[in-house]
Design a protein around this motif. Structure first.
Motif, mmCIF file in Angstrom:
data_model
loop_
_atom_site.group_PDB
_atom_site.id
_atom_site.type_symbol
_atom_site.label_atom_id
_atom_site.label_comp_id
_atom_site.label_asym_id
_atom_site.label_seq_id
_atom_site.Cartn_x
_atom_site.Cartn_y
_atom_site.Cartn_z
ATOM 1 N N ALA A 121 2.697 58.665 45.382
ATOM 2 C CA ALA A 121 3.688 58.878 44.326
ATOM 3 C C ALA A 121 3.057 58.651 42.953
ATOM 4 C CB ALA A 121 4.882 57.937 44.526
ATOM 5 N N ASP A 122 2.225 57.628 42.856
ATOM 6 C CA ASP A 122 1.526 57.287 41.622
ATOM 7 C C ASP A 122 0.671 58.468 41.156
ATOM 8 O OD1 ASP A 122 -0.357 54.218 40.770
ATOM 9 O OD2 ASP A 122 0.702 55.698 39.533
ATOM 10 N N ALA A 123 -0.160 58.981 42.070
ATOM 11 C CA ALA A 123 -1.056 60.084 41.723
ATOM 12 C C ALA A 123 -0.277 61.360 41.410
ATOM 13 C CB ALA A 123 -2.043 60.327 42.857
ATOM 14 N N LEU A 124 0.767 61.626 42.168
ATOM 15 C CA LEU A 124 1.557 62.838 41.918
ATOM 16 C C LEU A 124 2.310 62.750 40.591
ATOM 17 C CD1 LEU A 124 2.998 63.703 45.466
ATOM 18 C CD2 LEU A 124 1.204 64.909 44.205
ATOM 19 N N ALA A 125 2.763 61.567 40.238
ATOM 20 C CA ALA A 125 3.450 61.412 38.947
ATOM 21 C C ALA A 125 2.473 61.678 37.802
ATOM 22 C CB ALA A 125 4.057 60.016 38.822
ATOM 23 N N THR A 126 1.238 61.182 37.951
ATOM 24 C CA THR A 126 0.210 61.436 36.953
ATOM 25 C C THR A 126 -0.054 62.937 36.849
ATOM 26 O OG1 THR A 126 -0.808 59.311 37.484
ATOM 27 C CG2 THR A 126 -2.180 60.895 36.291
ATOM 28 N N ALA A 127 -0.168 63.582 38.015
ATOM 29 C CA ALA A 127 -0.431 65.021 38.053
ATOM 30 C C ALA A 127 0.722 65.813 37.455
ATOM 31 C CB ALA A 127 -0.652 65.461 39.499
ATOM 32 N N LEU A 128 1.944 65.442 37.815
ATOM 33 C CA LEU A 128 3.131 66.153 37.338
ATOM 34 C C LEU A 128 3.276 66.025 35.826
ATOM 35 C CD1 LEU A 128 5.788 67.669 37.814
ATOM 36 C CD2 LEU A 128 6.829 65.506 38.492
ATOM 37 N N TRP A 183 -4.088 69.180 39.543
ATOM 38 C CA TRP A 183 -3.588 68.487 38.359
ATOM 39 C C TRP A 183 -3.869 66.991 38.399
ATOM 40 C CZ3 TRP A 183 -2.495 70.612 33.926
ATOM 41 C CH2 TRP A 183 -2.181 71.982 33.912
ATOM 42 N N PHE A 184 -4.098 66.418 39.559
ATOM 43 C CA PHE A 184 -4.647 65.064 39.646
ATOM 44 C C PHE A 184 -6.094 65.230 40.064
ATOM 45 C CE2 PHE A 184 -4.738 60.543 40.017
ATOM 46 C CZ PHE A 184 -5.658 60.276 41.021
ATOM 47 N N ASP A 185 -7.007 64.932 39.134
ATOM 48 C CA ASP A 185 -8.420 65.141 39.414
ATOM 49 C C ASP A 185 -9.201 63.922 38.962
ATOM 50 O OD1 ASP A 185 -10.754 67.889 38.712
ATOM 51 O OD2 ASP A 185 -11.026 65.937 39.655
ATOM 52 N N ALA A 186 -9.557 63.077 39.920
ATOM 53 C CA ALA A 186 -10.238 61.825 39.594
ATOM 54 C C ALA A 186 -11.667 62.052 39.128
ATOM 55 C CB ALA A 186 -10.225 60.898 40.814
ATOM 56 N N TRP A 187 -12.142 63.296 39.258
ATOM 57 C CA TRP A 187 -13.501 63.585 38.850
ATOM 58 C C TRP A 187 -13.570 64.270 37.491
ATOM 59 C CZ3 TRP A 187 -11.570 63.731 43.735
ATOM 60 C CH2 TRP A 187 -12.237 62.958 44.699
ATOM 61 N N SER A 188 -12.421 64.435 36.858
ATOM 62 C CA SER A 188 -12.378 65.212 35.618
ATOM 63 C C SER A 188 -12.439 64.357 34.364
ATOM 64 C CB SER A 188 -11.101 66.058 35.578
ATOM 65 O OG SER A 188 -9.972 65.204 35.441
ATOM 66 N N LEU A 189 -12.474 63.038 34.536
ATOM 67 C CA LEU A 189 -12.463 62.169 33.357
ATOM 68 C C LEU A 189 -13.881 61.843 32.920
ATOM 69 C CD1 LEU A 189 -9.680 60.368 35.091
ATOM 70 C CD2 LEU A 189 -9.449 60.657 32.639
ATOM 71 N N PRO A 190 -14.066 61.647 31.614
ATOM 72 C CA PRO A 190 -15.403 61.264 31.149
ATOM 73 C C PRO A 190 -15.790 59.918 31.744
ATOM 74 C CG PRO A 190 -13.780 61.088 29.373
ATOM 75 C CD PRO A 190 -13.083 61.748 30.512
ATOM 76 N N GLY A 191 -17.055 59.747 32.055
ATOM 77 C CA GLY A 191 -17.512 58.501 32.639
ATOM 78 C C GLY A 191 -17.647 58.576 34.144
ATOM 79 N N GLY A 192 -17.205 59.681 34.756
ATOM 80 C CA GLY A 192 -17.391 59.832 36.188
ATOM 81 C C GLY A 192 -16.113 59.567 36.958
ATOM 82 N N PHE A 193 -16.259 59.461 38.244
ATOM 83 C CA PHE A 193 -15.151 59.267 39.168
ATOM 84 C C PHE A 193 -14.269 58.108 38.720
ATOM 85 C CE2 PHE A 193 -12.767 59.342 42.940
ATOM 86 C CZ PHE A 193 -12.746 58.083 43.548
ATOM 87 N N ASP A 194 -12.985 58.390 38.518
ATOM 88 C CA ASP A 194 -12.061 57.353 38.066
ATOM 89 C C ASP A 194 -10.741 57.478 38.807
ATOM 90 O OD1 ASP A 194 -10.925 56.192 34.775
ATOM 91 O OD2 ASP A 194 -10.470 55.522 36.807
ATOM 92 N N PRO A 195 -10.545 56.655 39.821
ATOM 93 C CA PRO A 195 -9.322 56.725 40.632
ATOM 94 C C PRO A 195 -8.188 55.852 40.092
ATOM 95 C CG PRO A 195 -10.843 55.185 41.636
ATOM 96 C CD PRO A 195 -11.519 55.668 40.381
ATOM 97 N N THR A 196 -8.271 55.476 38.825
ATOM 98 C CA THR A 196 -7.279 54.551 38.273
ATOM 99 C C THR A 196 -5.843 55.015 38.508
ATOM 100 O OG1 THR A 196 -8.834 53.851 36.573
ATOM 101 C CG2 THR A 196 -6.518 53.399 36.172
ATOM 102 N N GLY A 197 -5.603 56.312 38.460
ATOM 103 C CA GLY A 197 -4.252 56.834 38.630
ATOM 104 C C GLY A 197 -3.690 56.655 40.022
ATOM 105 N N ILE A 198 -4.492 56.175 40.970
ATOM 106 C CA ILE A 198 -4.008 55.997 42.335
ATOM 107 C C ILE A 198 -4.173 54.561 42.812
ATOM 108 C CG2 ILE A 198 -6.101 56.486 43.689
ATOM 109 C CD1 ILE A 198 -4.449 58.378 45.399
ATOM 110 N N VAL A 199 -5.099 53.798 42.206
ATOM 111 C CA VAL A 199 -5.423 52.464 42.706
ATOM 112 C C VAL A 199 -4.253 51.493 42.576
ATOM 113 C CG1 VAL A 199 -6.843 50.425 42.257
ATOM 114 C CG2 VAL A 199 -7.905 52.674 42.419
#
Lengths: 189, 256
Positions: B210-217, B89-105
């Motif tokens: 916590a940041d990434a899991l909240a995004t995933a949840l 449910w948190f997938d940094a590779w699933s967004l358009p434009g390529g790898f996007d780790p914004t939800g964790i940075v």
């Protein structure tokens, strides 16, 4: 096994959700009150009058200050003192209830409920056993607890707040648009 | 003594709160500067709004994966770890434009900024990066940091208060009609009655996770509580689309 987890959790959650949606119905109140005298334990009960698992604490209900969204406020408005008849907080553990479906018992469940006055503020599962039909083993699952508090932000004495607001999101959008504008070579006056 | 400092970085407002007992003005300034440098460096490396950031260059294929910085490597590793922990449910590779780790940075940078303050011997500190918070120590002797989770509809109401030496991240629809990115469709049976959430908050030792899991949840909906339960050390509180609040058993709610 994972599907069983979800099915069981949803059954329990369905129960808890019902409690959460209708805290004022008579059946919910009786569930919390009547069950305290009948909690099943193996040891003989020694108290006759008071139910063994009921704890009563009185809590003061802080009333939120009445400024309804206006932008100017009088300085240092003292909060209204809590009335002496503030609703008490009570916690009770319900019966250990068998989970039956189609004439067969699949397990048992026991819930603990906290109420402030007539409002349910917390439900937790103190016991949940589900029998795996194939292996006959008893498994324990953790289930989500109902948390229905609403707390006045000004009286909560917190150090920080989590979660965005319309204002902070608008701020971020505005900042970003300015950054984009600058990156594109433009400047503001 | 408590001092606060606000920094505008990473597209948001980052607020630092420092308990400064026993520190000189110069020491405090040094600690704050060090924390801000960490945030600026993270912004320079990972901002997708900066055309020359390492992430932007990576996304345009101008940097080979073997040549990335240690920080980028660490972020990639963390994205893989959370991809697995969140059942995808948190997938940094699933967004358009390529790898996007914004939800964790943002959380990762805040963890590092907090570590910088600790390295400068600040007795207690809290970093609040746009609503994602991490803290250590006692803001006053004998009590822990208290953090509130704001209601998504009413700004003066909190839905939960936690007392925590650690991190609290919240993901949510704080604006109607906001598009929710879902890496996969919600297919769980809807016995719950609703599949969407108004907000998802996660607590635990590190804000990056916590940041990434909240995004995933938030993307997963109520059944996401299962993968939170399966992640040791992390707990969650959600408000579903009916306005009902739910928490995992270990969620560190304070007696508000």
């Amino acid at each position: 096994m994972r599907r069983a987890t979800i099915v069981t959790a949803s059954t329990v959650v369905g129960l808890a959700a019902v409690l959460g949606y209708r805290p004022h119905s008579a059946s919910q109140v009786s569930l919390a009150a009547a069950s305290t005298s009948a909690s099943s334990t193996d040891t003989p009960s020694t108290d006759t009058a008071a139910p063994a698992t009921d704890t009563s604490t009185s809590s003061t209900d802080t009333s939120s200050s009445g400024s309804g969204g206006g932008t100017s406020q009088a300085p240092a408005q003292p909060a209204t003192p809590a009335p002496s008849s503030a609703p008490a907080t009570r916690t009770a553990t319900g019966q250990d209830v068998a989970i039956n479906e189609g004439g067969r018992q699949y397990g048992d469940i026991q819930a603990k409920v906290t109420m402030r006055g007539s409002k349910i503020t917390n439900v937790s599962i103190t016991k949940l056993n589900v029998y795996d039909g194939r292996s006959g083993e008893i498994e324990n699952y953790s289930v989500p607890q109902l948390m229905q508090q609403t707390i006045d932000a000004q009286s909560a004495q917190i150090d920080g707040v989590s979660g965005a607001t319309y204002t902070s999101m608008a701020y971020e959008q505005s900042v970003q648009s300015a950054i984009d504008h600058i990156n594109a070579g433009g400047q503001s006056a | 003594m408590m001092q606060r400092h606000v920094e505008h970085v990473m597209g948001t407002v980052v607020s630092l709160a420092l308990r400064t007992d026993g520190m000189s003005a110069a020491e405090i300034a040094c600690a704050v500067a060090s924390a801000c440098e960490v945030l600026d460096d993270a912004d320079a490396t990972f901002s997708t709004f900066k055309p020359n950031s390492e992430l932007s260059r990576l996304r345009r294929g101008e940097v080979r994966i073997e040549q990335v910085s240690d920080e980028m490597n660490e972020i990639i590793d963390r994205c893989v770890t959370v991809l697995k922990a969140s059942d995808g449910w948190f997938d940094a590779w699933s967004l358009p434009g390529g790898f996007d780790p914004t939800g964790i940075v943002k959380g990762w940078a805040a963890d590092r900024a907090l570590a910088a303050l600790r390295d400068h011997d600040v007795p207690a500190a809290m970093v609040n990066a746009g609503g994602d918070i991490v803290a250590y120590g006692e803001p006053e002797p004998g009590r822990a940091w208290r953090m509130g989770v704001r209601d998504s509809e009413q700004r003066d109401i909190l839905r939960a208060v936690v007392e925590l030496n650690g991190a609290l991240a919240t993901s949510g629809t704080y604006e109607r009609g906001e598009h929710i990115h879902r890496p996969k469709p919600v297919t769980a049976p809807s016995d719950w009655g609703v599949t969407a959430l108004r907000s998802a908050s996660v607590t635990g030792p590190e804000l990056a996770t916590a940041d990434a899991l909240a995004t995933a949840l938030f993307a997963a909906g109520p059944y996401g509580l299962q993968f939170i339960e399966d992640t040791p050390g992390y707990d969650a509180f959600i408000v579903d689309d009916s306005g009902t609040g739910w928490a995992t058993a270990g969620f560190p709610a304070a007696d508000a």
